[in-house]
Write an enzyme that holds these catalytic residues in place. Structure first.
Site, short mmCIF file in Angstrom:
data_model
loop_
_atom_site.label_atom_id
_atom_site.label_comp_id
_atom_site.label_asym_id
_atom_site.label_seq_id
_atom_site.Cartn_x
_atom_site.Cartn_y
_atom_site.Cartn_z
N LYS A 180 41.85 38.63 42.91
CA LYS A 180 42.52 37.44 43.43
C LYS A 180 43.77 37.83 44.22
O LYS A 180 44.05 37.27 45.27
CB LYS A 180 42.91 36.50 42.28
CG LYS A 180 41.75 35.79 41.64
CD LYS A 180 42.23 34.95 40.46
CE LYS A 180 41.09 34.26 39.76
NZ LYS A 180 41.56 33.46 38.60
N GLY A 207 43.80 38.77 32.11
CA GLY A 207 44.25 39.83 33.00
C GLY A 207 45.31 39.26 33.93
O GLY A 207 45.21 38.10 34.35
N ALA A 215 46.30 35.63 37.74
CA ALA A 215 45.80 35.81 36.37
C ALA A 215 44.38 35.28 36.27
O ALA A 215 43.97 34.41 37.04
CB ALA A 215 46.71 35.09 35.38
N ASP A 216 43.65 35.82 35.30
CA ASP A 216 42.33 35.30 35.01
C ASP A 216 42.08 35.44 33.51
O ASP A 216 42.33 36.49 32.93
CB ASP A 216 41.24 36.05 35.78
CG ASP A 216 39.94 35.26 35.78
OD1 ASP A 216 39.77 34.43 36.69
OD2 ASP A 216 39.13 35.44 34.84
N THR A 217 41.62 34.36 32.90
CA THR A 217 41.37 34.35 31.46
C THR A 217 39.87 34.26 31.23
O THR A 217 39.19 33.43 31.84
CB THR A 217 42.08 33.14 30.81
OG1 THR A 217 43.48 33.25 31.06
CG2 THR A 217 41.83 33.11 29.30
#
Length: 192
Positions: free
Chosen positions: A55, A108, A71-73
Site C-alpha cells: 500500500k 502490519g 497498515a493492514d490487519t
C-alpha cells in the site's frame, strides 16, 4: 506531540484515524485504491507486512518531506486468513468458524519516507466464546461488519459479549498497534 515533518495516513478506516488522533498527532488522510492481493507463499505475519508495504509503495513518488503510515490487519484461524466478508452469508460463516476458537490478529504497519521504509507487525491472540446463531445473526444485522477482517470489530457488541480474553494489545485488534507505531515514530525522529 511535536512532529519533525508532516504526517500522512493512507487509510479509510475510521478506527485507524481515531487511534492515530488519540496519540495527539496531527495528520492528513490520503487514500488510493491499491490491490490487496498477495503471494500465497507468504507466512501469516509476512502477509500483513507485505500488504502494508505494498500500500505504501503506491505513494512513493508522491512523497516530499512527509512521512506516510499504512497498515493492514488480517485475522488468522489456524492457517486460514479470513478477509473482509463480501456478504452476510460469508460473515456468518466466518463468525461461526471463529466461535469457540482461538485466533490470531496480525497488523502490519509501514512508515514510508522519501529516504526509506520501516515495516513491522504486531500480533494478538483472541479467545472467542461459543456464539449462538442468534448472537451471530444479531451482530451481522445490526453492525454490518463487511469492512472488517474476520467479520467482526472487537470494539463492537460482538467483542463485548463474545471475546473472553486476549493476549497482546487490544488496539492491534482494532486495527493499529499504536504503542509499536509510536515507538517507531520516535526512533525515526518523526515524533520529537
Amino acid at each position: 506531540m511535536n512532529l519533525s515533518r508532516p504526517l500522512l495516513l493512507a487509510s479509510n478506516s475510521p478506527r485507524r484515524k481515531e487511534l492515530l488522533a488519540s496519540l495527539g498527532l496531527t495528520f492528513e488522510v490520503r487514500v488510493k485504491e491499491v490491490s490487496e492481493d498477495f503471494p500465497d507463499t507468504l507466512k501469516r505475519e509476512e502477509v500483513a507486512e507485505f500488504l502494508a508495504s505494498h500500500k505504501a509503495d503506491a505513494y512513493k513518488e508522491d512523497l516530499q518531506e512527509e512521512a506516510l503510515i499504512t497498515a493492514d490487519t488480517i485475522v488468522c484461524l489456524d492457517d486460514k486468513i479470513l478477509n473482509k466478508p463480501a456478504s452476510a452469508e460469508e460473515a456468518y460463516a466466518m463468525l461461526r468458524a471463529l466461535s469457540g476458537q482461538t485466533h490470531e490478529v496480525i497488523t502490519g504497519v509501514c512508515v514510508l519516507m522519501k529516504e526509506g521504509k520501516t515495516v513491522f507487525h504486531d500480533s494478538t491472540t483472541v479467545y472467542f466464546k461459543e456464539l449462538t446463531d442468534a448472537e451471530i445473526n444479531y451482530y451481522i444485522q445490526h453492525y454490518k461488519p463487511f469492512d472488517k477482517a474476520g467479520a467482526y470489530g472487537i470494539q463492537e457488541w460482538i467483542g463485548m459479549i463474545g471475546i473472553e480474553k486476549i493476549e497482546g494489545t487490544y488496539f492491534n485488534v482494532v486495527g493499529l498497534p499504536v504503542q509499536k507505531l509510536y515507538e517507531n515514530l520516535v526512533q525515526l525522529k518523526i515524533v520529537v
